[in-house]
Design a protein around this motif. Structure first.
Motif, PDB file in Angstrom:
ATOM      1  N   ARG A  33       0.870  -1.168   0.000  1.00  0.00           N
ATOM      2  CA  ARG A  33       0.000   0.000   0.000  1.00  0.00           C
ATOM      3  C   ARG A  33       0.911   1.223   0.000  1.00  0.00           C
ATOM      4  N   VAL A  34       0.559   2.235  -0.789  1.00  0.00           N
ATOM      5  CA  VAL A  34       1.504   3.301  -1.081  1.00  0.00           C
ATOM      6  C   VAL A  34       0.849   4.671  -0.953  1.00  0.00           C
ATOM      7  N   VAL A  35       1.489   5.541  -0.189  1.00  0.00           N
ATOM      8  CA  VAL A  35       1.106   6.946  -0.123  1.00  0.00           C
ATOM      9  C   VAL A  35       2.030   7.730  -1.042  1.00  0.00           C
ATOM     10  N   ILE A  36       1.435   8.481  -1.955  1.00  0.00           N
ATOM     11  CA  ILE A  36       2.163   9.257  -2.949  1.00  0.00           C
ATOM     12  C   ILE A  36       2.209  10.705  -2.503  1.00  0.00           C
ATOM     13  N   GLY A  37       3.404  11.234  -2.344  1.00  0.00           N
ATOM     14  CA  GLY A  37       3.571  12.636  -2.000  1.00  0.00           C
ATOM     15  C   GLY A  37       4.183  13.398  -3.158  1.00  0.00           C
ATOM     16  N   ASP A  38       3.524  14.474  -3.572  1.00  0.00           N
ATOM     17  CA  ASP A  38       4.069  15.289  -4.649  1.00  0.00           C
ATOM     18  C   ASP A  38       3.452  16.677  -4.568  1.00  0.00           C
ATOM     19  N   ILE A  39       4.123  17.654  -5.165  1.00  0.00           N
ATOM     20  CA  ILE A  39       3.628  19.027  -5.144  1.00  0.00           C
ATOM     21  C   ILE A  39       2.542  19.261  -6.190  1.00  0.00           C
ATOM     22  N   ASP A  40       2.498  18.408  -7.217  1.00  0.00           N
ATOM     23  CA  ASP A  40       1.524  18.535  -8.301  1.00  0.00           C
ATOM     24  C   ASP A  40       0.294  17.702  -7.956  1.00  0.00           C
ATOM     25  N   GLU A  41      -0.700  18.347  -7.403  1.00  0.00           N
ATOM     26  CA  GLU A  41      -1.871  17.616  -6.913  1.00  0.00           C
ATOM     27  C   GLU A  41      -2.641  16.937  -8.048  1.00  0.00           C
ATOM     28  N   HIS A  42      -2.814  17.646  -9.161  1.00  0.00           N
ATOM     29  CA  HIS A  42      -3.568  17.072 -10.276  1.00  0.00           C
ATOM     30  C   HIS A  42      -2.899  15.793 -10.785  1.00  0.00           C
ATOM     31  N   ALA A  43      -1.595  15.859 -11.021  1.00  0.00           N
ATOM     32  CA  ALA A  43      -0.875  14.687 -11.526  1.00  0.00           C
ATOM     33  C   ALA A  43      -0.828  13.578 -10.481  1.00  0.00           C
ATOM     34  N   GLY A  44      -0.701  13.954  -9.218  1.00  0.00           N
ATOM     35  CA  GLY A  44      -0.659  12.961  -8.159  1.00  0.00           C
ATOM     36  C   GLY A  44      -1.958  12.194  -8.044  1.00  0.00           C
ATOM     37  N   ARG A  45      -3.062  12.903  -8.144  1.00  0.00           N
ATOM     38  CA  ARG A  45      -4.359  12.229  -8.065  1.00  0.00           C
ATOM     39  C   ARG A  45      -4.606  11.368  -9.301  1.00  0.00           C
ATOM     40  N   ALA A  46      -4.021  11.755 -10.427  1.00  0.00           N
ATOM     41  CA  ALA A  46      -4.129  10.932 -11.629  1.00  0.00           C
ATOM     42  C   ALA A  46      -3.403   9.605 -11.440  1.00  0.00           C
ATOM     43  N   VAL A  47      -2.268   9.630 -10.760  1.00  0.00           N
ATOM     44  CA  VAL A  47      -1.542   8.390 -10.465  1.00  0.00           C
ATOM     45  C   VAL A  47      -2.377   7.489  -9.564  1.00  0.00           C
ATOM     46  N   VAL A  48      -3.019   8.081  -8.564  1.00  0.00           N
ATOM     47  CA  VAL A  48      -3.889   7.304  -7.674  1.00  0.00           C
ATOM     48  C   VAL A  48      -5.052   6.699  -8.462  1.00  0.00           C
ATOM     49  N   ALA A  49      -5.627   7.489  -9.354  1.00  0.00           N
ATOM     50  CA  ALA A  49      -6.726   6.974 -10.167  1.00  0.00           C
ATOM     51  C   ALA A  49      -6.277   5.799 -11.026  1.00  0.00           C
ATOM     52  N   GLU A  50      -5.031   5.837 -11.476  1.00  0.00           N
ATOM     53  CA  GLU A  50      -4.514   4.750 -12.311  1.00  0.00           C
ATOM     54  C   GLU A  50      -4.275   3.482 -11.525  1.00  0.00           C
ATOM     55  N   PHE A  51      -3.751   3.621 -10.287  1.00  0.00           N
ATOM     56  CA  PHE A  51      -3.338   2.428  -9.538  1.00  0.00           C
ATOM     57  C   PHE A  51      -4.342   1.984  -8.487  1.00  0.00           C
ATOM     58  N   GLY A  52      -5.361   2.791  -8.218  1.00  0.00           N
ATOM     59  CA  GLY A  52      -6.478   2.316  -7.416  1.00  0.00           C
ATOM     60  C   GLY A  52      -6.322   2.418  -5.914  1.00  0.00           C
ATOM     61  N   GLY A  53      -7.114   1.608  -5.217  1.00  0.00           N
ATOM     62  CA  GLY A  53      -7.301   1.743  -3.783  1.00  0.00           C
ATOM     63  C   GLY A  53      -6.099   1.431  -2.924  1.00  0.00           C
ATOM     64  N   ALA A  54      -5.066   0.860  -3.506  1.00  0.00           N
ATOM     65  CA  ALA A  54      -3.849   0.599  -2.739  1.00  0.00           C
ATOM     66  C   ALA A  54      -2.975   1.840  -2.628  1.00  0.00           C
ATOM     67  N   THR A  55      -3.408   2.948  -3.252  1.00  0.00           N
ATOM     68  CA  THR A  55      -2.631   4.182  -3.231  1.00  0.00           C
ATOM     69  C   THR A  55      -3.466   5.335  -2.692  1.00  0.00           C
ATOM     70  N   HIS A  56      -2.756   6.332  -2.185  1.00  0.00           N
ATOM     71  CA  HIS A  56      -3.399   7.510  -1.600  1.00  0.00           C
ATOM     72  C   HIS A  56      -2.480   8.702  -1.834  1.00  0.00           C
TER      73      HIS A  56
END
Length: 252
Positions: A33-56
């Motif tokens: 399970r992976v928490v993604i930290g980045d300054i680009d919120e739009h791109a970060g949420r796109a990564v979460v949308a791609e990889f699903g519920g195991a990411t935040h």
């Protein structure tokens, strides 16, 4: 997949670029399970949308200690603990030292070096509670072997190598391992400032052909397996190392 990271709780910074995104892909594929930290919120949420519920996603500015501390606090809350901190956020600036600005120098050190201090500082207590842990720092071939136009970048990445070694010694009694990844040329937009300084992509390709024994750049997907190894229990006896993935350039 084999589930090499099954149950692992990971926070990674800089996860929207080529290397970071491939690391997330591999982490999730191996059961983390992976928490993604980045300054680009739009791109970060796109990564979460791609990889699903195991990411935040958690927005973070790694140049700010308060922001990094908030990332760790929010990430640990979502994960219910922490096993791995992967510090992948980075910045590239190139140019001759005589024309290099203090602003760019300070920016490189803020993102490439100081941010690693912030992350480790605020992760250690959580990793201690887990009873074991892994900190993965992103350095570079440039941190071991510099070149024209890369004085500031090399200095910032060299700081990460020294930081990794010292921190590994400090945290070894707590069974927390600290290692660095040192890629050479990787086919990613991150390197564009260096490519521009060299005179463009054609010149870059000529130099790669001449200097890299394997004769090509790496793909981001070829860096990700080392993230998985260092995050996994397979590397339980590995610490204080700075691993080159550079096609054979640095062999000293």
């Amino acid at each position: 997949m084999s589930g090499r990271l099954s149950g692992k709780r990971i926070i990674i910074t800089g996860a929207i670029g080529n290397i970071g995104k491939e690391a997330v892909r591999s982490f999730v594929a191996e059961g983390a399970r992976v928490v993604i930290g980045d300054i680009d919120e739009h791109a970060g949420r796109a990564v979460v949308a791609e990889f699903g519920g195991a990411t935040h996603f958690v927005k973070v500015d790694v140049s700010s200690e308060a922001s990094v501390a908030s990332l760790l606090a929010q990430g640990v809350e979502w994960l219910n603990g922490l096993d791995v901190l992967a510090q992948n956020a980075g910045l590239q600036r190139s140019g001759p030292i005589t024309g290099f600005s203090q602003t760019d120098w300070d920016a490189l050190f803020a993102v490439n070096a100081r941010a690693h201090f912030f992350g480790a500082k605020h992760a250690v207590a959580h990793l201690k509670r887990s009873g074991t842990g892994s900190i993965i720092n992103m350095s570079s071939l440039a941190g071991k072997r510099g070149g024209p136009g890369l004085v500031a970048y090399s200095a910032s990445k060299g700081a990460v190598v020294a930081f990794t070694t010292a921190l590994a010694m400090e945290l070894a009694p707590d069974n927390i391992r600290v290692n660095a990844i040192c890629p050479g040329w990787v086919d990613t937009a991150f390197n564009q400032p260096a490519i521009d300084f060299m005179g463009g992509a054609n010149v870059q390709q000529q130099k790669i052909a001449a200097l890299v024994p394997l004769g090509r750049q790496a793909r981001a997907a070829e860096i990700a397996p080392l993230f998985v190894y260092l995050a996994s229990d397979e590397s339980a006896y590995v610490t204080a190392q700075s691993f080159g993935i550079d096609g054979g350039v640095y062999n000293g």
